[in-house]
Write a protein that holds these residues in place. Structure first.
Motif, PDB file in Angstrom:
ATOM      1  N   ARG A   1      -6.576  -8.368  -5.857  1.00  0.00           N
ATOM      2  CA  ARG A   1      -7.601  -9.002  -6.695  1.00  0.00           C
ATOM      3  C   ARG A   1      -7.516  -8.591  -8.158  1.00  0.00           C
ATOM      4  N   ALA A   2      -7.112  -7.341  -8.416  1.00  0.00           N
ATOM      5  CA  ALA A   2      -7.097  -6.847  -9.789  1.00  0.00           C
ATOM      6  C   ALA A   2      -6.023  -5.783  -9.932  1.00  0.00           C
ATOM      7  N   LYS A   3      -5.568  -5.574 -11.148  1.00  0.00           N
ATOM      8  CA  LYS A   3      -4.465  -4.666 -11.444  1.00  0.00           C
ATOM      9  C   LYS A   3      -4.710  -3.265 -10.899  1.00  0.00           C
ATOM     10  N   GLY A   4      -3.790  -2.820 -10.040  1.00  0.00           N
ATOM     11  CA  GLY A   4      -3.821  -1.462  -9.534  1.00  0.00           C
ATOM     12  C   GLY A   4      -4.819  -1.191  -8.437  1.00  0.00           C
TER      13      GLY A   4
ATOM     14  N   CYS B   1       7.217 -10.701   7.699  1.00  0.00           N
ATOM     15  CA  CYS B   1       7.413 -10.671   6.249  1.00  0.00           C
ATOM     16  C   CYS B   1       7.675  -9.241   5.792  1.00  0.00           C
ATOM     17  N   GLY B   2       8.770  -9.027   5.084  1.00  0.00           N
ATOM     18  CA  GLY B   2       9.109  -7.714   4.574  1.00  0.00           C
ATOM     19  C   GLY B   2       8.241  -7.320   3.387  1.00  0.00           C
ATOM     20  N   VAL B   3       8.024  -6.018   3.232  1.00  0.00           N
ATOM     21  CA  VAL B   3       7.270  -5.484   2.099  1.00  0.00           C
ATOM     22  C   VAL B   3       8.267  -5.112   1.008  1.00  0.00           C
ATOM     23  N   CYS B   4       8.245  -5.864  -0.088  1.00  0.00           N
ATOM     24  CA  CYS B   4       9.245  -5.749  -1.148  1.00  0.00           C
ATOM     25  C   CYS B   4       8.634  -5.095  -2.386  1.00  0.00           C
ATOM     26  N   HIS B   5       9.472  -4.415  -3.191  1.00  0.00           N
ATOM     27  CA  HIS B   5       9.000  -3.824  -4.441  1.00  0.00           C
ATOM     28  C   HIS B   5       8.341  -4.865  -5.355  1.00  0.00           C
ATOM     29  N   THR B   6       8.800  -6.099  -5.278  1.00  0.00           N
ATOM     30  CA  THR B   6       8.218  -7.134  -6.132  1.00  0.00           C
ATOM     31  C   THR B   6       6.734  -7.329  -5.833  1.00  0.00           C
ATOM     32  N   ASP B   7       6.365  -7.206  -4.556  1.00  0.00           N
ATOM     33  CA  ASP B   7       4.947  -7.310  -4.218  1.00  0.00           C
ATOM     34  C   ASP B   7       4.152  -6.184  -4.870  1.00  0.00           C
TER      35      ASP B   7
ATOM     36  N   HIS C   1       5.007  -4.700  -7.643  1.00  0.00           N
ATOM     37  CA  HIS C   1       4.962  -5.034  -9.071  1.00  0.00           C
ATOM     38  C   HIS C   1       3.822  -6.014  -9.362  1.00  0.00           C
ATOM     39  N   TYR C   2       3.650  -7.007  -8.481  1.00  0.00           N
ATOM     40  CA  TYR C   2       2.535  -7.938  -8.664  1.00  0.00           C
ATOM     41  C   TYR C   2       1.206  -7.183  -8.636  1.00  0.00           C
ATOM     42  N   LYS C   3       1.036  -6.336  -7.647  1.00  0.00           N
ATOM     43  CA  LYS C   3      -0.220  -5.602  -7.494  1.00  0.00           C
ATOM     44  C   LYS C   3      -0.517  -4.747  -8.725  1.00  0.00           C
TER      45      LYS C   3
ATOM     46  N   SER D   1      -0.516   1.268   2.952  1.00  0.00           N
ATOM     47  CA  SER D   1       0.265   2.417   3.415  1.00  0.00           C
ATOM     48  C   SER D   1       1.761   2.165   3.245  1.00  0.00           C
ATOM     49  N   ALA D   2       2.188   0.923   3.482  1.00  0.00           N
ATOM     50  CA  ALA D   2       3.599   0.577   3.320  1.00  0.00           C
ATOM     51  C   ALA D   2       4.037   0.701   1.864  1.00  0.00           C
ATOM     52  N   PHE D   3       3.162   0.310   0.933  1.00  0.00           N
ATOM     53  CA  PHE D   3       3.469   0.486  -0.489  1.00  0.00           C
ATOM     54  C   PHE D   3       3.673   1.967  -0.820  1.00  0.00           C
ATOM     55  N   ASP D   4       2.827   2.827  -0.266  1.00  0.00           N
ATOM     56  CA  ASP D   4       2.953   4.264  -0.526  1.00  0.00           C
ATOM     57  C   ASP D   4       4.285   4.799  -0.003  1.00  0.00           C
ATOM     58  N   LYS D   5       4.663   4.397   1.184  1.00  0.00           N
ATOM     59  CA  LYS D   5       5.927   4.854   1.771  1.00  0.00           C
ATOM     60  C   LYS D   5       7.120   4.340   0.962  1.00  0.00           C
TER      61      LYS D   5
END
Length: 362
Positions: free
Chosen positions: A11-14, A39-45, A47-49, A345-349
């Motif tokens: 919804r919002a940055k960070g 669906c794979g969890v990619c660095h680009t996602d 970056h969007y967040k 959690s996947a982003f953290d890993k």
């Protein structure tokens, strides 16, 4: 009639992502609704967040996906309900100047769905890379659906939708690695390891992996690296030259997106060699200071690789088939399977370098 499904929204940055109800309209002309299987969890996602792509919040995240076409809109002839597809973010237009030159892999006017998916209150969502696939069903342009062999599991096939294709294509398409070549890959996450696997498939005989994480160097060996070097302990340029008869590599893939590693790539290549930048830099970074005479004197080519310079209709089915034949290890990129509620959690890993790919199973 519009459908309501669950999806992952930034919804919002960070801010932490949330799982919310998404309104998915019926497909209009040229569009398709796809039931997402994985669906794979990619660095680009990530970056969007973090606001690193643009500020068009809220985002519907996810883009590295495979699933089944559920319905199509008027005029769609390339796919039909029941087709098993990998989603892509290069739906070739056929009419732009790149396409007319016979280079559709560079298409400058790729298609996305015209209609918008929304939150329950009607707020329009920006789908990541025009896809938005951390969701039970998504709306895309039909040209974003690439049919592949349904024998390949979705958790594997979907990875070709972004990261694996970016690295694989950087080596094979952009760098044009061939039989007997030497290649160095700087940065051995998912994209770098895909470049290593692609170089092995193409017949490279010297494949050098460069990273600062011993765990990632071990992964690189599993994908085909013949040599590894920890850049914290050893000068990578000197090491690459030492295992290439003092010359440097024919192709160097920079999969980090940093000025200092790009400079290493520049000097680690042989005369008339090729540097390929596939690591995505942040907007604040500038090119390293390199004397102009060195650009001239070393010759060769400096290239940026967009999506591995792939043509989805050509490349996705090919590499799925190579996987099914046991010749390309797509399954090795899957570190863990997770649910739609586990994205944060996947982003953290991923940020900690603990996984190559977490894959959301829907």
């Amino acid at each position: 009639m519009a459908q309501q499904v669950r999806g992952v929204v930034a919804r919002a940055k960070g801010e932490p992502v949330t799982v919310e109800t998404i309104n998915v309209p019926d497909p209009g002309p040229g569009e398709a609704v796809v039931k997402i299987q994985a669906c794979g969890v990619c660095h680009t996602d990530l970056h969007y967040k973090l606001g690193g792509i643009n500020d068009e919040f809220p985002f519907l995240l996810g883009h590295e996906a495979a699933g089944i076409v559920e319905s199509v809109g008027e005029g769609v002839t390339d796919v039909e309900p029941g087709d098993y597809v990998v989603l892509n973010w290069r739906a070739v237009c056929g009419n732009c100047r790149a396409c007319k030159k016979g280079k559709p892999q560079y298409c400058f006017d790729t298609h996305n769905a015209t209609q918008k998916m929304t939150l329950e209150d009607g707020t329009e969502l920006s789908p990541a890379l025009g896809i938005g696939a951390f969701v039970e069903k998504t709306l895309v342009h039909s040209g974003q659906c690439t049919k592949v062999n349904p024998e390949a599991p979705a958790k594997v096939a979907g990875l070709l939708g972004c990261g694996v294709m970016a690295g694989l294509g950087a080596a094979v398409n952009t760098g044009q690695v061939g039989r007997g070549d030497s290649i160095a890959v700087i940065g051995c996450g998912g994209v770098g390891d895909a470049a290593i696997a692609g170089a092995k498939l193409a017949g490279a005989t010297t494949i050098i992996a460069v990273d600062t994480d011993p765990r990632k160097l071990k992964w690189a060996e599993e994908f085909g690296a013949t040599h590894t070097v920890n850049a914290k302990e050893t000068d990578p340029v000197e090491f690459i030259q030492s295992v290439t008869d003092g010359n440097g590599a024919d192709v160097v893939i920079e999969a980090v997106g940093r000025p200092e590693t790009y400079k290493q790539a520049f000097y680690a290549r042989d005369l008339a060699g090729t540097v390929v930048l596939v690591g995505v830099p942040t907007p604040d970074l500038n090119a390293p200071e390199i004397p102009l005479i060195d650009y001239f004197g070393r010759g060769g080519a400096l290239k940026s690789s967009w999506y591995g310079d792939c043509l989805p209709s050509r490349d996705f089915p090919t590499y799925v088939d190579l996987f099914l034949q046991g010749r390309f290890p797509l399954d090795k990129f899957v570190t863990e399977e997770i649910g739609i509620d586990d994205i944060e959690s996947a982003f953290d890993k991923m940020h900690a370098g603990e996984v190559l790919r977490s894959v959301v199973i829907l």
